[in-house]
Design a protein around this motif. Structure first.
Motif, PDB file in Angstrom:
ATOM      1  N   ILE A 288       0.813  -1.224   0.000  1.00 16.12           N
ATOM      2  CA  ILE A 288       0.000   0.000   0.000  1.00 16.12           C
ATOM      3  C   ILE A 288       0.844   1.271   0.000  1.00 16.12           C
ATOM      4  O   ILE A 288       0.340   2.352  -0.289  1.00 16.12           O
ATOM      5  N   ARG A 289       2.131   1.148   0.344  1.00 15.67           N
ATOM      6  CA  ARG A 289       2.981   2.343   0.389  1.00 15.67           C
ATOM      7  C   ARG A 289       3.841   2.502  -0.873  1.00 15.67           C
ATOM      8  O   ARG A 289       4.574   3.478  -1.000  1.00 15.67           O
ATOM      9  N   ARG A 290       3.767   1.555  -1.794  1.00 14.89           N
ATOM     10  CA  ARG A 290       4.614   1.603  -2.990  1.00 14.89           C
ATOM     11  C   ARG A 290       3.909   2.387  -4.085  1.00 14.89           C
ATOM     12  O   ARG A 290       3.141   1.829  -4.859  1.00 14.89           O
ATOM     13  N   THR A 291       4.175   3.672  -4.148  1.00 19.27           N
ATOM     14  CA  THR A 291       3.534   4.505  -5.174  1.00 19.27           C
ATOM     15  C   THR A 291       4.045   4.106  -6.565  1.00 19.27           C
ATOM     16  O   THR A 291       5.230   3.824  -6.743  1.00 19.27           O
ATOM     17  N   GLY A 292       3.140   4.069  -7.508  1.00 23.80           N
ATOM     18  CA  GLY A 292       3.520   3.731  -8.878  1.00 23.80           C
ATOM     19  C   GLY A 292       3.635   2.248  -9.149  1.00 23.80           C
ATOM     20  O   GLY A 292       3.982   1.837 -10.264  1.00 23.80           O
ATOM     21  N   LEU A 293       3.339   1.418  -8.145  1.00 26.07           N
ATOM     22  CA  LEU A 293       3.518  -0.023  -8.301  1.00 26.07           C
ATOM     23  C   LEU A 293       2.531  -0.618  -9.318  1.00 26.07           C
ATOM     24  O   LEU A 293       2.892  -1.474 -10.119  1.00 26.07           O
ATOM     25  N   LEU A 294       1.305  -0.128  -9.302  1.00 32.95           N
ATOM     26  CA  LEU A 294       0.290  -0.647 -10.229  1.00 32.95           C
ATOM     27  C   LEU A 294       0.724  -0.430 -11.681  1.00 32.95           C
ATOM     28  O   LEU A 294       0.658  -1.348 -12.505  1.00 32.95           O
ATOM     29  N   GLN A 295       1.202   0.782 -11.976  1.00 32.37           N
ATOM     30  CA  GLN A 295       1.651   1.097 -13.346  1.00 32.37           C
ATOM     31  C   GLN A 295       2.867   0.249 -13.735  1.00 32.37           C
ATOM     32  O   GLN A 295       2.981  -0.220 -14.870  1.00 32.37           O
ATOM     33  N   PHE A 296       3.754   0.035 -12.760  1.00 30.73           N
ATOM     34  CA  PHE A 296       4.951  -0.776 -13.009  1.00 30.73           C
ATOM     35  C   PHE A 296       4.570  -2.208 -13.347  1.00 30.73           C
ATOM     36  O   PHE A 296       5.077  -2.798 -14.324  1.00 30.73           O
ATOM     37  N   VAL A 297       3.646  -2.775 -12.576  1.00 32.91           N
ATOM     38  CA  VAL A 297       3.215  -4.163 -12.813  1.00 32.91           C
ATOM     39  C   VAL A 297       2.472  -4.274 -14.142  1.00 32.91           C
ATOM     40  O   VAL A 297       2.672  -5.237 -14.904  1.00 32.91           O
ATOM     41  N   ASP A 298       1.635  -3.285 -14.452  1.00 29.37           N
ATOM     42  CA  ASP A 298       0.930  -3.290 -15.739  1.00 29.37           C
ATOM     43  C   ASP A 298       1.917  -3.297 -16.902  1.00 29.37           C
ATOM     44  O   ASP A 298       1.736  -4.018 -17.894  1.00 29.37           O
ATOM     45  N   ALA A 299       2.981  -2.487 -16.765  1.00 29.31           N
ATOM     46  CA  ALA A 299       4.001  -2.432 -17.825  1.00 29.31           C
ATOM     47  C   ALA A 299       4.716  -3.765 -17.957  1.00 29.31           C
ATOM     48  O   ALA A 299       5.000  -4.230 -19.064  1.00 29.31           O
ATOM     49  N   LEU A 300       4.991  -4.411 -16.808  1.00 32.30           N
ATOM     50  CA  LEU A 300       5.634  -5.732 -16.851  1.00 32.30           C
ATOM     51  C   LEU A 300       4.752  -6.734 -17.582  1.00 32.30           C
ATOM     52  O   LEU A 300       5.229  -7.533 -18.406  1.00 32.30           O
ATOM     53  N   ARG A 301       3.465  -6.698 -17.294  1.00 34.39           N
ATOM     54  CA  ARG A 301       2.536  -7.670 -17.898  1.00 34.39           C
ATOM     55  C   ARG A 301       2.384  -7.428 -19.400  1.00 34.39           C
ATOM     56  O   ARG A 301       2.045  -8.344 -20.153  1.00 34.39           O
ATOM     57  N   GLU A 302       2.631  -6.195 -19.823  1.00 30.04           N
ATOM     58  CA  GLU A 302       2.517  -5.866 -21.239  1.00 30.04           C
ATOM     59  C   GLU A 302       3.827  -6.084 -21.991  1.00 30.04           C
ATOM     60  O   GLU A 302       3.947  -5.798 -23.164  1.00 30.04           O
ATOM     61  N   GLY A 303       4.838  -6.587 -21.249  1.00 35.11           N
ATOM     62  CA  GLY A 303       6.094  -6.947 -21.893  1.00 35.11           C
ATOM     63  C   GLY A 303       7.152  -5.868 -21.902  1.00 35.11           C
ATOM     64  O   GLY A 303       8.157  -5.989 -22.611  1.00 35.11           O
TER      65      GLY A 303
END
Length: 201
Positions: free
Chosen positions: A185-200
């Protein structure tokens, strides 16, 4: 926001100094107080020392995150320095009692992590208060009589650490801070980072 609370003399100020020594991401919250400075204390660094009328003005203007009366003196946390430090990406360390922690918890929610420091024994607590030689025997007796009430709030805190060995205690508090910093919950930007990983990417 990281809170350290304990009965007076249990070591939270020493632990706070150790945390701040080598951590540029951690900033100390400076409380305002109506009590007189102790020898060696510096206004604006240890506390903002002020007259009761000026303190009450801050209360009335809603410019304190928390405040409480302790041993005939008022203590409180001015909100602006805390908000400024948080906006700079710093974690804030608070050396406050259970009353202040309760008030802060209502405002901070998930942004607050609280640690209660317990002494190894009542006798050791009394010895520490006497050997630091900052208070009269009467004040030491009052602090000891209040310690039981303060300790009774231990279960309201996220973590409890017993200060029977200072270095080990400091290590445990540092470990708590390190773990809390990497919570999802404290890792800002984590959602965008994971989305980018999943998109290759």
């Amino acid at each position: 926001m990281l809170v350290l609370s304990s009965p007076s003399g249990a070591g939270k100020s020493t632990i706070s100094r150790a945390l701040l020594e080598n951590d540029d991401r951690l900033s100390m919250s400076v409380s305002a107080t109506t009590r007189k400075p102790r020898p060696g204390e510096v206004d604006g660094k240890d506390y903002f020392f002020m007259e009761p009328v000026d303190f009450n003005l801050l209360v009335n203007k809603g410019q304190l995150l928390e405040h409480a009366k302790v041993f005939d003196n008022y203590y409180g946390t001015p909100s602006k320095p805390v908000e400024d430090a948080l906006s700079e990406g710093k974690d804030i360390l608070f050396d406050i009692d259970w009353q202040g922690t309760q008030q802060l918890a209502q405002k901070a929610g998930d942004d607050l992590v609280s640690i209660f420091i317990l002494p190894p024994s009542t006798k050791s607590l009394e010895t520490r208060l006497k050997t630091r030689a900052q208070d009269s025997d009467e004040v030491v007796a009052r602090r000891m009589s209040k310690a039981s009430e303060e300790i009774s709030h231990w279960a309201e805190y996220d973590y409890v650490v017993v200060n029977d060995d200072l270095e080990r205690c400091i290590g445990e508090v540092k470990a708590i801070l390190k773990a809390e910093r990497v919570r999802r919950i404290r890792r800002t930007g984590l959602l965008q980072f994971v989305d980018a990983l999943r998109e290759g990417y």
